[in-house]
Design a protein around this motif. Structure first.
Motif, PDB file in Angstrom:
ATOM      1  N   SER A 186      -0.779   3.721   8.889  1.00  0.00           N
ATOM      2  CA  SER A 186      -0.075   5.255   8.847  1.00  0.00           C
ATOM      3  C   SER A 186       1.284   5.009   9.142  1.00  0.00           C
ATOM      4  CB  SER A 186      -0.776   6.314   9.703  1.00  0.00           C
ATOM      5  OG  SER A 186      -1.842   6.744   8.914  1.00  0.00           O
ATOM      6  N   MET A 187       2.357   5.791   8.342  1.00  0.00           N
ATOM      7  CA  MET A 187       3.627   5.907   8.756  1.00  0.00           C
ATOM      8  C   MET A 187       4.189   7.287   8.282  1.00  0.00           C
ATOM      9  SD  MET A 187       4.759   3.382   5.712  1.00  0.00           S
ATOM     10  CE  MET A 187       3.249   2.467   5.581  1.00  0.00           C
ATOM     11  N   THR A 188       5.132   7.670   8.799  1.00  0.00           N
ATOM     12  CA  THR A 188       5.956   8.649   8.365  1.00  0.00           C
ATOM     13  C   THR A 188       6.724   8.281   7.145  1.00  0.00           C
ATOM     14  OG1 THR A 188       6.315   9.633  10.484  1.00  0.00           O
ATOM     15  CG2 THR A 188       7.815  10.605   8.768  1.00  0.00           C
ATOM     16  N   PHE A 189       6.268   8.679   6.030  1.00  0.00           N
ATOM     17  CA  PHE A 189       6.624   8.171   4.904  1.00  0.00           C
ATOM     18  C   PHE A 189       7.984   8.918   4.228  1.00  0.00           C
ATOM     19  CE2 PHE A 189       3.363  11.073   4.170  1.00  0.00           C
ATOM     20  CZ  PHE A 189       3.765  11.679   3.109  1.00  0.00           C
ATOM     21  N   PRO A 190       9.017   8.457   3.612  1.00  0.00           N
ATOM     22  CA  PRO A 190       9.918   8.906   3.247  1.00  0.00           C
ATOM     23  C   PRO A 190       9.668   9.495   1.584  1.00  0.00           C
ATOM     24  CG  PRO A 190      10.391   6.624   2.892  1.00  0.00           C
ATOM     25  CD  PRO A 190       9.288   6.845   3.783  1.00  0.00           C
ATOM     26  N   VAL A 191      10.212  10.311   1.035  1.00  0.00           N
ATOM     27  CA  VAL A 191       9.702  10.914  -0.408  1.00  0.00           C
ATOM     28  C   VAL A 191      10.644  11.926  -0.991  1.00  0.00           C
ATOM     29  CG1 VAL A 191       8.239  12.482   0.441  1.00  0.00           C
ATOM     30  CG2 VAL A 191       7.773  11.749  -1.571  1.00  0.00           C
ATOM     31  N   ILE A 192      10.727  11.575  -2.227  1.00  0.00           N
ATOM     32  CA  ILE A 192      11.391  12.872  -3.049  1.00  0.00           C
ATOM     33  C   ILE A 192      10.225  13.709  -3.550  1.00  0.00           C
ATOM     34  CG2 ILE A 192      13.782  11.671  -3.197  1.00  0.00           C
ATOM     35  CD1 ILE A 192      12.822  11.154  -6.315  1.00  0.00           C
ATOM     36  N   GLY A 204      -4.595   9.857  -5.644  1.00  0.00           N
ATOM     37  CA  GLY A 204      -3.132   9.626  -5.753  1.00  0.00           C
ATOM     38  C   GLY A 204      -2.640   9.348  -4.319  1.00  0.00           C
ATOM     39  N   ALA A 205      -1.233   8.639  -4.258  1.00  0.00           N
ATOM     40  CA  ALA A 205      -0.713   8.611  -3.104  1.00  0.00           C
ATOM     41  C   ALA A 205       0.679   8.384  -3.445  1.00  0.00           C
ATOM     42  CB  ALA A 205      -1.297   7.282  -2.344  1.00  0.00           C
ATOM     43  N   ILE A 206       1.678   8.627  -2.659  1.00  0.00           N
ATOM     44  CA  ILE A 206       2.936   8.399  -2.602  1.00  0.00           C
ATOM     45  C   ILE A 206       3.988   7.735  -1.721  1.00  0.00           C
ATOM     46  CG2 ILE A 206       3.418  10.034  -4.558  1.00  0.00           C
ATOM     47  CD1 ILE A 206       4.195  11.329  -1.217  1.00  0.00           C
ATOM     48  N   ASN A 207       5.162   7.410  -1.800  1.00  0.00           N
ATOM     49  CA  ASN A 207       5.805   6.955  -0.833  1.00  0.00           C
ATOM     50  C   ASN A 207       7.082   6.465  -1.120  1.00  0.00           C
ATOM     51  OD1 ASN A 207       7.221   5.477   1.393  1.00  0.00           O
ATOM     52  ND2 ASN A 207       5.570   4.250   2.004  1.00  0.00           N
ATOM     53  N   GLY A 208       8.139   7.349  -0.794  1.00  0.00           N
ATOM     54  CA  GLY A 208       9.543   7.119  -1.311  1.00  0.00           C
ATOM     55  C   GLY A 208       9.708   7.384  -2.868  1.00  0.00           C
ATOM     56  N   LEU A 209       9.957   6.354  -3.768  1.00  0.00           N
ATOM     57  CA  LEU A 209      10.061   6.411  -5.213  1.00  0.00           C
ATOM     58  C   LEU A 209       8.722   5.802  -5.846  1.00  0.00           C
ATOM     59  CD1 LEU A 209      13.824   5.667  -5.312  1.00  0.00           C
ATOM     60  CD2 LEU A 209      12.889   8.019  -5.631  1.00  0.00           C
ATOM     61  N   TYR A 210       7.750   5.666  -5.038  1.00  0.00           N
ATOM     62  CA  TYR A 210       6.791   4.713  -5.342  1.00  0.00           C
ATOM     63  C   TYR A 210       5.415   5.571  -5.349  1.00  0.00           C
ATOM     64  CZ  TYR A 210       9.805   1.115  -4.407  1.00  0.00           C
ATOM     65  OH  TYR A 210      10.960   0.206  -4.536  1.00  0.00           O
ATOM     66  N   PRO A 226       0.796  -1.183   0.100  1.00  0.00           N
ATOM     67  CA  PRO A 226      -0.119  -0.047   0.031  1.00  0.00           C
ATOM     68  C   PRO A 226       0.890   1.238  -0.058  1.00  0.00           C
ATOM     69  CG  PRO A 226       0.041  -0.870   2.286  1.00  0.00           C
ATOM     70  CD  PRO A 226       0.748  -2.031   1.353  1.00  0.00           C
ATOM     71  N   VAL A 227       0.348   2.366  -0.570  1.00  0.00           N
ATOM     72  CA  VAL A 227       1.177   3.429  -0.754  1.00  0.00           C
ATOM     73  C   VAL A 227       0.116   4.472  -0.115  1.00  0.00           C
ATOM     74  CG1 VAL A 227       2.163   5.300  -2.414  1.00  0.00           C
ATOM     75  CG2 VAL A 227       2.493   2.931  -2.666  1.00  0.00           C
ATOM     76  N   VAL A 228       0.823   5.444   0.846  1.00  0.00           N
ATOM     77  CA  VAL A 228      -0.067   5.993   1.705  1.00  0.00           C
ATOM     78  C   VAL A 228      -0.071   7.577   1.757  1.00  0.00           C
ATOM     79  CG1 VAL A 228      -0.957   6.452   4.224  1.00  0.00           C
ATOM     80  CG2 VAL A 228      -0.444   4.096   3.477  1.00  0.00           C
ATOM     81  N   GLY A 229       1.271   8.002   1.539  1.00  0.00           N
ATOM     82  CA  GLY A 229       1.562   9.410   1.697  1.00  0.00           C
ATOM     83  C   GLY A 229       1.053  10.479   0.423  1.00  0.00           C
ATOM     84  N   GLY A 230       1.205  11.732   0.871  1.00  0.00           N
ATOM     85  CA  GLY A 230       0.848  12.672  -0.074  1.00  0.00           C
ATOM     86  C   GLY A 230       1.520  13.693   0.002  1.00  0.00           C
ATOM     87  N   ALA A 284      -5.255  14.642  -2.430  1.00  0.00           N
ATOM     88  CA  ALA A 284      -4.009  15.165  -2.276  1.00  0.00           C
ATOM     89  C   ALA A 284      -3.550  14.979  -0.760  1.00  0.00           C
ATOM     90  CB  ALA A 284      -3.473  16.481  -2.925  1.00  0.00           C
ATOM     91  N   MET A 285      -4.179  14.151  -0.060  1.00  0.00           N
ATOM     92  CA  MET A 285      -3.899  13.688   1.404  1.00  0.00           C
ATOM     93  C   MET A 285      -2.887  12.869   1.533  1.00  0.00           C
ATOM     94  SD  MET A 285      -6.344  15.735   2.302  1.00  0.00           S
ATOM     95  CE  MET A 285      -5.932  15.505   4.187  1.00  0.00           C
ATOM     96  N   ASP A 286      -2.369  12.731   2.799  1.00  0.00           N
ATOM     97  CA  ASP A 286      -1.428  11.846   3.058  1.00  0.00           C
ATOM     98  C   ASP A 286      -1.977  10.822   4.187  1.00  0.00           C
ATOM     99  OD1 ASP A 286      -1.975  13.137   5.600  1.00  0.00           O
ATOM    100  OD2 ASP A 286       0.082  13.974   5.871  1.00  0.00           O
ATOM    101  N   ASN A 287      -3.188  10.442   4.289  1.00  0.00           N
ATOM    102  CA  ASN A 287      -3.585   9.535   5.022  1.00  0.00           C
ATOM    103  C   ASN A 287      -5.145   8.906   4.521  1.00  0.00           C
ATOM    104  OD1 ASN A 287      -6.244  10.557   6.952  1.00  0.00           O
ATOM    105  ND2 ASN A 287      -4.695  12.123   6.758  1.00  0.00           N
ATOM    106  N   PHE A 288      -5.244   7.785   5.012  1.00  0.00           N
ATOM    107  CA  PHE A 288      -6.508   7.124   4.394  1.00  0.00           C
ATOM    108  C   PHE A 288      -7.772   7.387   5.327  1.00  0.00           C
ATOM    109  CE2 PHE A 288      -6.234   4.107   0.935  1.00  0.00           C
ATOM    110  CZ  PHE A 288      -5.162   4.302   0.557  1.00  0.00           C
ATOM    111  N   HIS A 289      -7.457   7.824   6.310  1.00  0.00           N
ATOM    112  CA  HIS A 289      -8.946   8.201   7.143  1.00  0.00           C
ATOM    113  C   HIS A 289      -9.751   9.540   6.497  1.00  0.00           C
ATOM    114  CE1 HIS A 289     -11.377   9.656  10.555  1.00  0.00           C
ATOM    115  NE2 HIS A 289     -10.754  10.963  10.375  1.00  0.00           N
ATOM    116  N   THR A 290      -8.744  10.411   6.013  1.00  0.00           N
ATOM    117  CA  THR A 290      -9.346  11.627   5.187  1.00  0.00           C
ATOM    118  C   THR A 290      -9.580  10.857   4.071  1.00  0.00           C
ATOM    119  OG1 THR A 290      -7.926  12.805   6.622  1.00  0.00           O
ATOM    120  CG2 THR A 290      -9.304  14.155   4.646  1.00  0.00           C
ATOM    121  N   ARG A 291      -8.923  10.312   3.269  1.00  0.00           N
ATOM    122  CA  ARG A 291      -9.242   9.695   1.867  1.00  0.00           C
ATOM    123  C   ARG A 291     -10.666   9.059   1.914  1.00  0.00           C
ATOM    124  NH1 ARG A 291      -3.249   8.425   1.272  1.00  0.00           N
ATOM    125  NH2 ARG A 291      -2.927   9.819  -0.394  1.00  0.00           N
TER     126      ARG A 291
END
Lengths: 100, 241
Positions: free
Chosen positions: B178-184, B148-154, A96-100, B124-131
């Motif tokens: 939920s997690m603190t996600f890395p991202v570029i 849309g959702a992102i995590n790291g390079l994914y 699953p991909v969660v962030g935004g 453009a949220m960062d969590n599924f609760h609000t999604r």
């Protein structure tokens, strides 16, 4: 029976970068049986290093960070790990991909 | 009607979908949930494309650690509300766009009022609760949700048309942890731009979309895949059984 497993993203990398894997199972079989086979015979790991972190797929026999679809539907809306498989079923595995 | 200035401004894209398509964009009202990483690329490109009215909602304040990806916000904005910063930049990017930025938390009890009579929702949220709240609002109002959702390079994206496609709850019946996600920042750019492309095609009625498909972006190996998804008859949010 034979089912087709389609792994995505780093789960695919962990399974040797194969887009599709045909898995033979004794009938009757469930998602749980398939995952056991993938872990035992195909090298599906419990956790995968991603960047500087680790992505945990399994905690014991519990699936943690992996979405499992059977024929385009989440197993969570079917019968979970006890979802029955039939010959020709397609199973998608992705993190699953969660962030935004 | 498009003014002479607008015809000139949008000339390169009018070559794709004509003046009629540009009129559709001008008449569109787009709701963007979040002004973070995804919200930055989404709102910038939608504003530049000439969406008539953009409402962007975010309750957070800008922190230094946001700046690697949240390109709407700059050093000088640290400590300010993301909504105010977004409004300032988007109006400068395109003065022809009516931008309304709201600094509120999207909740079950205010979402319908916030989305109001807007034509579509961009996630453009960062969590599924609000999604999930956005998913239910899109179904209640019978308007599309561009996920849309992102995590790291994914990253991942899909286009949800209530009554026609799988909704977010069909694909993810339970929220992923939920997690603190890395991202570029570039991952937000890739996924945000895919969402914007979906929105524009929907509005100008061109091409095919990510309906019943979950697009997966693997930035580490530079690969794009699609997963077929189906509606769940027993879905808590959009089911009919």
């Amino acid at each position: 029976m034979k089912v087709t497993v389609k792994p995505f993203l780093f789960i695919r990398d962990a399974l040797g970068d194969q887009r599709e894997i045909e898995v033979k199972l004794d009938s009757p079989a469930t998602i749980s049986d398939l995952l056991t086979t993938l872990r035992r015979d195909y090298g599906l790991p419990d956790e995968i290093p991603v960047g500087r972190g680790v992505f945990k797929l399994f905690d014991g026999n519990e699936v943690r960070n992996m979405v499992v679809l059977k024929n385009a539907r989440s197993i969570k809306s079917l019968e979970g790990l006890e979802t029955k498989l039939e010959d020709g079923a397609e199973i998608a595995l992705f993190p699953p991909v969660v962030g935004g | 009607m498009l003014t002479e200035n607008e015809l000139k401004r949008y000339e390169r894209q009018i070559r794709i979908f004509g003046g009629e398509g540009q009129e559709r964009l001008k008449n569109a009202k787009v709701f963007i949930a979040g002004a973070g990483g995804l919200g930055s690329s989404i709102s910038i490109y939608l504003a530049a494309a000439g969406i008539g009215r953009i409402r962007i909602v975010d309750h957070e304040k800008i922190e230094l650690s946001n700046l690697n990806r949240q390109i709407l916000h700059w050093d000088k904005d640290i400590g300010k509300k993301k909504a105010a910063s977004a409004e300032e930049k988007l109006k400068k990017i395109n003065p022809y766009v009516r931008v309304e930025a709201i600094s509120e938390t999207i909740e079950e009890n205010n979402v319908l009022a916030l989305v109001d009579d807007f034509d579509l929702i961009v996630d453009a949220m960062d969590n599924f609760h609000t999604r999930y709240i956005l998913n239910r609002a899109a179904i209640a109002k019978n308007i599309p949700l561009f996920h849309g959702a992102i995590n790291g390079l994914y990253g991942q994206a899909t286009t949800i048309i209530p009554g026609k496609t799988a909704c977010l709850k069909c694909i993810f019946p339970e929220p992923p942890p939920s997690m603190t996600f890395p991202v570029i920042g570039a991952t937000c750019g890739v996924i945000g731009c895919i969402q914007v492309t979906e929105v524009i095609k929907h509005l100008v009625k061109m091409g095919s979309s990510l309906e019943n498909k979950l697009l997966l972006w693997d930035g580490l190996n530079t690969k794009i895949d699609e997963i077929e998804i189906e509606r769940t008859p027993s879905c808590e949010d959009c089911g009919w059984k």
